[in-house]
Design a protein around this motif. Sequence first.
Motif, PDB file in Angstrom:
ATOM      1  N   ARG A   7       0.874  -1.170   0.000  1.00 32.04           N
ATOM      2  CA  ARG A   7       0.000   0.000   0.000  1.00 32.04           C
ATOM      3  C   ARG A   7       0.910   1.218   0.000  1.00 32.04           C
ATOM      4  O   ARG A   7       1.709   1.393   0.907  1.00 32.04           O
ATOM      5  N   ARG A   8       0.811   2.050  -1.034  1.00 31.30           N
ATOM      6  CA  ARG A   8       1.677   3.233  -1.147  1.00 31.30           C
ATOM      7  C   ARG A   8       0.838   4.496  -1.078  1.00 31.30           C
ATOM      8  O   ARG A   8      -0.098   4.680  -1.836  1.00 31.30           O
TER       9      ARG A   8
ATOM     10  N   GLN B 204      -2.323  12.578  -2.494  1.00 29.93           N
ATOM     11  CA  GLN B 204      -3.710  12.250  -2.132  1.00 29.93           C
ATOM     12  C   GLN B 204      -4.133  10.865  -2.599  1.00 29.93           C
ATOM     13  O   GLN B 204      -5.234  10.420  -2.282  1.00 29.93           O
ATOM     14  N   CYS B 205      -3.292  10.188  -3.378  1.00 32.91           N
ATOM     15  CA  CYS B 205      -3.652   8.874  -3.922  1.00 32.91           C
ATOM     16  C   CYS B 205      -3.065   7.742  -3.090  1.00 32.91           C
ATOM     17  O   CYS B 205      -2.002   7.869  -2.489  1.00 32.91           O
ATOM     18  N   ILE B 206      -3.771   6.642  -3.116  1.00 32.15           N
ATOM     19  CA  ILE B 206      -3.318   5.409  -2.477  1.00 32.15           C
ATOM     20  C   ILE B 206      -3.258   4.351  -3.571  1.00 32.15           C
ATOM     21  O   ILE B 206      -4.238   4.146  -4.293  1.00 32.15           O
ATOM     22  N   THR B 207      -2.103   3.723  -3.698  1.00 29.45           N
ATOM     23  CA  THR B 207      -1.938   2.691  -4.713  1.00 29.45           C
ATOM     24  C   THR B 207      -1.629   1.367  -4.029  1.00 29.45           C
ATOM     25  O   THR B 207      -0.679   1.269  -3.252  1.00 29.45           O
ATOM     26  N   TYR B 208      -2.450   0.373  -4.308  1.00 29.11           N
ATOM     27  CA  TYR B 208      -2.186  -0.986  -3.856  1.00 29.11           C
ATOM     28  C   TYR B 208      -1.559  -1.730  -5.018  1.00 29.11           C
ATOM     29  O   TYR B 208      -2.062  -1.673  -6.145  1.00 29.11           O
ATOM     30  N   THR B 209      -0.461  -2.431  -4.736  1.00 27.84           N
ATOM     31  CA  THR B 209       0.248  -3.171  -5.772  1.00 27.84           C
ATOM     32  C   THR B 209       0.491  -4.595  -5.300  1.00 27.84           C
ATOM     33  O   THR B 209       0.983  -4.799  -4.187  1.00 27.84           O
ATOM     34  N   ILE B 210       0.145  -5.547  -6.138  1.00 19.85           N
ATOM     35  CA  ILE B 210       0.499  -6.949  -5.896  1.00 19.85           C
ATOM     36  C   ILE B 210       1.675  -7.247  -6.805  1.00 19.85           C
ATOM     37  O   ILE B 210       1.615  -7.012  -8.009  1.00 19.85           O
ATOM     38  N   LYS B 211       2.761  -7.738  -6.201  1.00 23.97           N
ATOM     39  CA  LYS B 211       3.949  -8.094  -6.980  1.00 23.97           C
ATOM     40  C   LYS B 211       4.329  -9.534  -6.667  1.00 23.97           C
ATOM     41  O   LYS B 211       4.175 -10.004  -5.543  1.00 23.97           O
ATOM     42  N   SER B 212       4.850 -10.215  -7.677  1.00 20.93           N
ATOM     43  CA  SER B 212       5.356 -11.554  -7.427  1.00 20.93           C
ATOM     44  C   SER B 212       6.704 -11.449  -6.719  1.00 20.93           C
ATOM     45  O   SER B 212       7.454 -10.501  -6.939  1.00 20.93           O
ATOM     46  N   LEU B 213       6.961 -12.398  -5.853  1.00 17.41           N
ATOM     47  CA  LEU B 213       8.235 -12.416  -5.130  1.00 17.41           C
ATOM     48  C   LEU B 213       9.372 -12.722  -6.089  1.00 17.41           C
ATOM     49  O   LEU B 213       9.214 -13.502  -7.022  1.00 17.41           O
TER      50      LEU B 213
ATOM     51  N   CYS C  74      -3.868  -1.052  -8.246  1.00 29.38           N
ATOM     52  CA  CYS C  74      -5.194  -0.465  -8.084  1.00 29.38           C
ATOM     53  C   CYS C  74      -4.984   0.894  -7.416  1.00 29.38           C
ATOM     54  O   CYS C  74      -4.449   0.961  -6.307  1.00 29.38           O
ATOM     55  N   VAL C  75      -5.367   1.976  -8.098  1.00 31.85           N
ATOM     56  CA  VAL C  75      -5.198   3.334  -7.570  1.00 31.85           C
ATOM     57  C   VAL C  75      -6.540   3.809  -7.026  1.00 31.85           C
ATOM     58  O   VAL C  75      -7.567   3.722  -7.707  1.00 31.85           O
ATOM     59  N   LEU C  76      -6.505   4.318  -5.791  1.00 29.76           N
ATOM     60  CA  LEU C  76      -7.719   4.780  -5.121  1.00 29.76           C
ATOM     61  C   LEU C  76      -7.579   6.238  -4.694  1.00 29.76           C
ATOM     62  O   LEU C  76      -6.486   6.676  -4.336  1.00 29.76           O
ATOM     63  N   GLU C  77      -8.685   6.956  -4.712  1.00 25.92           N
ATOM     64  CA  GLU C  77      -8.688   8.326  -4.203  1.00 25.92           C
ATOM     65  C   GLU C  77      -8.880   8.349  -2.696  1.00 25.92           C
ATOM     66  O   GLU C  77      -8.499   9.307  -2.030  1.00 25.92           O
TER      67      GLU C  77
END
Length: 177
Positions: free
Chosen positions: A26-27, A31-40, A56-59
Motif C-alpha cells: 500500500r503506497r 492524495q492517492c493510495i496505490t495498492y500493488t500486488i507483486k510476485s516475489l 489499483c489506484v484509489l482516491e
Amino acid sequence: VQARLEDTYLDTVDMAIMSEGYYLRRRQKGQCITYTIKSLGGTAKKGVRQREETECVLEQDMPFEKWDNEDMKVFLTGIVSKSELVPLFNVFHIRNMRDVIDEERHVAELSLDDVVIDGWGKKLSYLEIEAELQTDGNEDDLEKLASVVGQEYGLIPDSLSKFARALQLMEDAEEPD
C-alpha cells in the motif's frame, strides 16, 4: 522530480499472500493510495528483474473487497478468503526521478531512492537506484541502461527488493544475540 513515499506491506497473520509467492504493498503518494500486488523475486537477466505486477489506484482508502479492480479483488479473495489483512512493516523513502529518453522515446524512469526501513528494534538505511520500463521502452533498453550504469559508475545489480530487505531485517531481529 522528488517524492516522499510511505509504503505499508500487508498480509494475513499466517502470511497467506507471501505463501502464494506474492506481496501486497500500500503506497501513499500525495492524495492517492496505490495498492500493488507483486510476485516475489522475479527472474533476473543481465541485472534486469522481471516480475508480475498489478495495481489499483484509489482516491480514498477502502477494503479490497470494494475496489474497482475486479482482477485484484478476485485474486486477493482467493488467497486470503475472509482473513484480515494486517500491516507487516513500513518502508519510507525519498525518491528522486528522472526520465530516460533515447532519441524521442521515453524508455524508462530512473529513480534514486533514499530508503529507511524501521522496525523490530532495528533500522536500515540505504540508497537504491531503480529503472522502470516505460511504454516506449523494451527489455533491450533496460539491459543497455544497466550496462551503462555498471560500466560508467561501477554499480552492480542487487537481487533484493525493498520487501526482501525488510524481511531480512525482521529475521535478523528475531535471531537471539
